[in-house]
Design an enzyme around this catalytic site. Structure first.
Site, mmCIF file in Angstrom:
data_model
loop_
_atom_site.group_PDB
_atom_site.id
_atom_site.type_symbol
_atom_site.label_atom_id
_atom_site.label_comp_id
_atom_site.label_asym_id
_atom_site.label_seq_id
_atom_site.Cartn_x
_atom_site.Cartn_y
_atom_site.Cartn_z
ATOM 1 N N MET A 100 8.331 37.978 -15.066
ATOM 2 C CA MET A 100 7.693 36.659 -15.032
ATOM 3 C C MET A 100 6.767 36.542 -13.843
ATOM 4 S SD MET A 100 8.078 34.298 -17.170
ATOM 5 C CE MET A 100 8.162 32.630 -16.649
ATOM 6 N N GLY A 140 3.779 40.352 -20.269
ATOM 7 C CA GLY A 140 2.818 39.492 -20.984
ATOM 8 C C GLY A 140 1.467 40.165 -21.152
ATOM 9 N N LYS A 155 1.732 47.881 -10.842
ATOM 10 C CA LYS A 155 2.470 47.690 -12.114
ATOM 11 C C LYS A 155 3.508 48.790 -12.294
ATOM 12 C CE LYS A 155 0.946 43.949 -13.288
ATOM 13 N NZ LYS A 155 -0.461 43.702 -13.451
ATOM 14 N N CYS A 188 11.545 12.399 -9.024
ATOM 15 C CA CYS A 188 11.708 13.167 -10.259
ATOM 16 C C CYS A 188 13.117 12.882 -10.762
ATOM 17 C CB CYS A 188 11.522 14.665 -10.030
ATOM 18 S SG CYS A 188 12.852 15.406 -9.088
HETATM 19 N N1 LIG Z 1 4.593 39.027 -9.582
HETATM 20 C C1 LIG Z 1 5.064 39.410 -10.780
HETATM 21 N N2 LIG Z 1 6.383 39.375 -11.049
HETATM 22 C C2 LIG Z 1 6.864 39.743 -12.262
HETATM 23 N N3 LIG Z 1 6.086 40.178 -13.259
HETATM 24 C C3 LIG Z 1 4.759 40.251 -13.050
HETATM 25 C C4 LIG Z 1 4.174 39.876 -11.809
HETATM 26 N N4 LIG Z 1 2.833 40.036 -11.912
HETATM 27 C C5 LIG Z 1 2.603 40.507 -13.153
HETATM 28 N N5 LIG Z 1 3.753 40.643 -13.857
HETATM 29 C C6 LIG Z 1 3.929 41.115 -15.240
HETATM 30 O O1 LIG Z 1 2.818 41.907 -15.610
HETATM 31 C C7 LIG Z 1 2.096 41.267 -16.676
HETATM 32 C C8 LIG Z 1 0.605 41.466 -16.476
HETATM 33 O O2 LIG Z 1 0.225 40.844 -15.278
HETATM 34 P P1 LIG Z 1 -1.284 40.698 -14.857
HETATM 35 O O3 LIG Z 1 -1.282 40.005 -13.546
HETATM 36 O O4 LIG Z 1 -1.942 42.016 -15.008
HETATM 37 O O5 LIG Z 1 -1.872 39.842 -16.035
HETATM 38 P P2 LIG Z 1 -1.948 38.282 -16.278
HETATM 39 O O6 LIG Z 1 -2.811 38.137 -17.473
HETATM 40 O O7 LIG Z 1 -2.316 37.541 -15.051
HETATM 41 O O8 LIG Z 1 -0.444 37.913 -16.680
HETATM 42 P P3 LIG Z 1 0.219 36.462 -16.550
HETATM 43 O O9 LIG Z 1 -0.653 35.484 -17.282
HETATM 44 O O10 LIG Z 1 1.589 36.600 -17.179
HETATM 45 O O11 LIG Z 1 0.293 36.183 -15.075
HETATM 46 C C9 LIG Z 1 2.522 39.824 -16.622
HETATM 47 O O12 LIG Z 1 2.381 39.178 -17.867
HETATM 48 C C10 LIG Z 1 3.965 39.937 -16.205
HETATM 49 O O13 LIG Z 1 4.791 40.258 -17.302
#
Ligand SMILES: Nc1ncnc2c1ncn2[C@@H]1O[C@H](COP(=O)(O)OP(=O)(O)OP(=O)(O)O)[C@@H](O)[C@H]1O
Length: 483
Positions: free
Chosen positions: A186, A289, A267, A456
């Protein structure tokens, strides 16, 4: 008030034993979800449907119950019904008339009947008898079978008459956890929220992991949106939330990795850490995502290089979704506002990110890094029960002043607009609506000489936000806590 809940059509085509198991799980999920509610809810399993008896007639509670049912995975649709016994055709007409006659004034209408069991009459005959009677004895606009203004839906099952007041679409999907357990990465943005929702809806018990790259505000936002998603759609099961302090990993990447490879490298580190967390939780798959081509790190070449670090299954529910579709879904499920306002920390942004990382280059750079740091940061992280997510933060925030006497202060209602509308705050004081996600950009524009009390529902978010504003140097803010 009674609801008849129909199982998602994909469940109904399964073998008897699977269907039986899924229905039992859905039954127990409905019970679990309603457990904290202040009214009793009985659930009866009737094989092809569930009867949910919400033991209150209070319209607000009934509406709340319906809203909750619309968010439980595995339900095709549900109907708010009145159920009674009947003796013959005329008795059905007599029971339907008082309930519908006012609603038919000047309107065209049709009666539609579903019948189950052995009867002397067909469903068409019931519809004709009841419709004919209503048309004769009520002031209607006439029967219109093709395009009626009002449809009266009846179900006749053996000696039971079921009058349908309202039919509402369910979420579809499968009951949690019929599709196993996953760990969702997330980031709090649009994509990871929607990807998590899709997994929950499909029946996976979905845990959350967040890698904090250096921003406390980012972590607060991710906690809030994870808790929200769980509460809305997955509250039948406890899940875990893990926040991993990734600052040391980011620092290592910034210091030792070529600029163009930083994104892919980050990543890879996240997947490595997520795989360890997933092993600890005994979870089989990771969820991200990512969507093909959305940003430079999300090309096939890069995703392939990223995936090489783990043999865990990495699910990407959004891989073929367009950004606009994702944003539309985020709006529907209520995460859009969270995503728009989450302050992202962009420490690892390459000036010229590569769109086609080569595994050999990445591995050559990684050979120089101390990868044991990944295990260290995971070991140092806390596994939290999602139900305590906001509570624990609350414990950290005791020093924020809580005020019950408003005096001349302004109460800032920081709840999301849907909640503000559903339950407007009734206090004899000046109230201003400012959903929490607008505070960062709008609080500074408010007159500085006034005192502001944040409100809230549970008093947790208001504390978090008050602390955040105080950290930014605002001293004229506290929490409103009605006695
Ligand atoms: N700080 C974080 N912690 C956990 N998961 C991450 C983090 N940053 C990215 N991810 C994971 O990697 C995916 C791709 O991230 P990226 O930043 O490349 O794309 P994004 O389009 O900004 O994604 P999102 O809209 O979910 O932030 C994210 O959807 C998430 O599942």
């Amino acid at each position: 008030m009674k609801f008849i809940v129909r199982l998602h059509s994909e469940i109904t085509i399964k073998s008897n034993s699977v269907r039986k198991r899924f229905t039992r799980i859905l039954e127990s999920n409905i019970r679990n979800v309603f457990r904290p509610y202040p009214f009793d809810v009985g659930v009866t399993n009737l094989w092809d449907k569930l009867l949910v008896n919400v033991k209150t007639d209070d319209p607000e509670s009934v509406e709340l119950a319906a809203m909750q049912l619309s968010r439980i995975p595995g339900i095709e649709y549900f109907m708010q019904v009145r159920q009674s016994t009947y003796t013959d055709l005329h008795d059905i007409y007599e029971q339907v008339k008082p309930h519908w006659q006012d609603k038919l004034a000047g309107k065209t209408f049709a009666v539609r009947v579903k019948r189950r069991g052995k009867h002397e009459y067909t469903s068409t005959q019931i519809a004709a008898y009841v419709g004919g009677g209503l048309n004769q004895h009520c002031d209607t606009g006439g029967v219109s079978l093709k395009k009626p203004d009002v449809v009266i839906n009846l179900e006749v099952e053996n000696d039971q008459l079921i009058m349908v007041d309202k039919r509402t679409a369910g979420l579809g999907g499968f009951p949690i956890p019929t599709q196993g357990e996953v760990l969702s990465l997330m980031s709090g943005g649009f994509d990871s929220g929607v990807a998590s929702y899709q997994m929950i809806r499909r029946g996976a018990r979905t845990h959350f992991v967040f890698f904090n790259l250096g921003g406390t505000e980012h972590e607060i936002g991710v906690r809030e949106v994870s808790h929200y998603l769980w509460k809305q759609f997955g509250a039948s099961h406890r899940v875990k939330f893990i926040a991993v302090d990734f600052a040391p990993v980011v620092q290592m990447i910034l210091e030792q990795v070529d600029n163009g490879l930083m994104g892919v490298m980050l990543k890879r580190m996240m997947l490595r850490a997520a795989a360890i967390v997933a092993d600890n939780l005994q979870v089989d798959a990771l969820v991200t995502g990512e969507s093909l081509g959305q940003v430079s790190s999300q090309t096939l070449a890069n995703l392939n290089v990223i995936d090489q670090v783990t043999n865990k299954l990495v699910l990407r529910p959004l891989i073929c979704s367009d950004k606009q579709e994702i944003i539309d879904t985020a709006r529907e499920i209520g995460t859009e506002d969270f995503a728009r306002t989450i302050p992202e920390y962009c420490g690892v942004i390459s000036n010229k990110p590569t769109v086609a990382a080569r595994l050999a280059d990445v591995e050559a750079q990684e050979a120089k890094l101390d990868l044991s740091i990944i295990e260290q940061v995971v070991r140092a992280s806390n596994v939290e029960d999602i139900r305590d997510l906001l509570k624990e933060t609350e414990a950290d925030l005791r020093e924020v002043e809580r005020v019950s006497d408003v005096d001349n202060a302004v109460i800032l209602d920081i709840r999301p607009p849907v909640e503000q509308e559903r339950k407007p705050l009734q206090v004899d004081a000046e109230i201003q609506l400012m959903p929490f996600y607008q505070l960062g950009s709008k609080f500074g524009d408010l007159p500085k000489e006034r005192q502001y009390l944040l409100y809230c529902e549970r008093g947790v978010m208001s504390k978090l936000q008050a602390l955040y504003l105080q950290e930014k140097g605002f001293t004229n803010v506290a929490v409103y806590h009605p006695e």
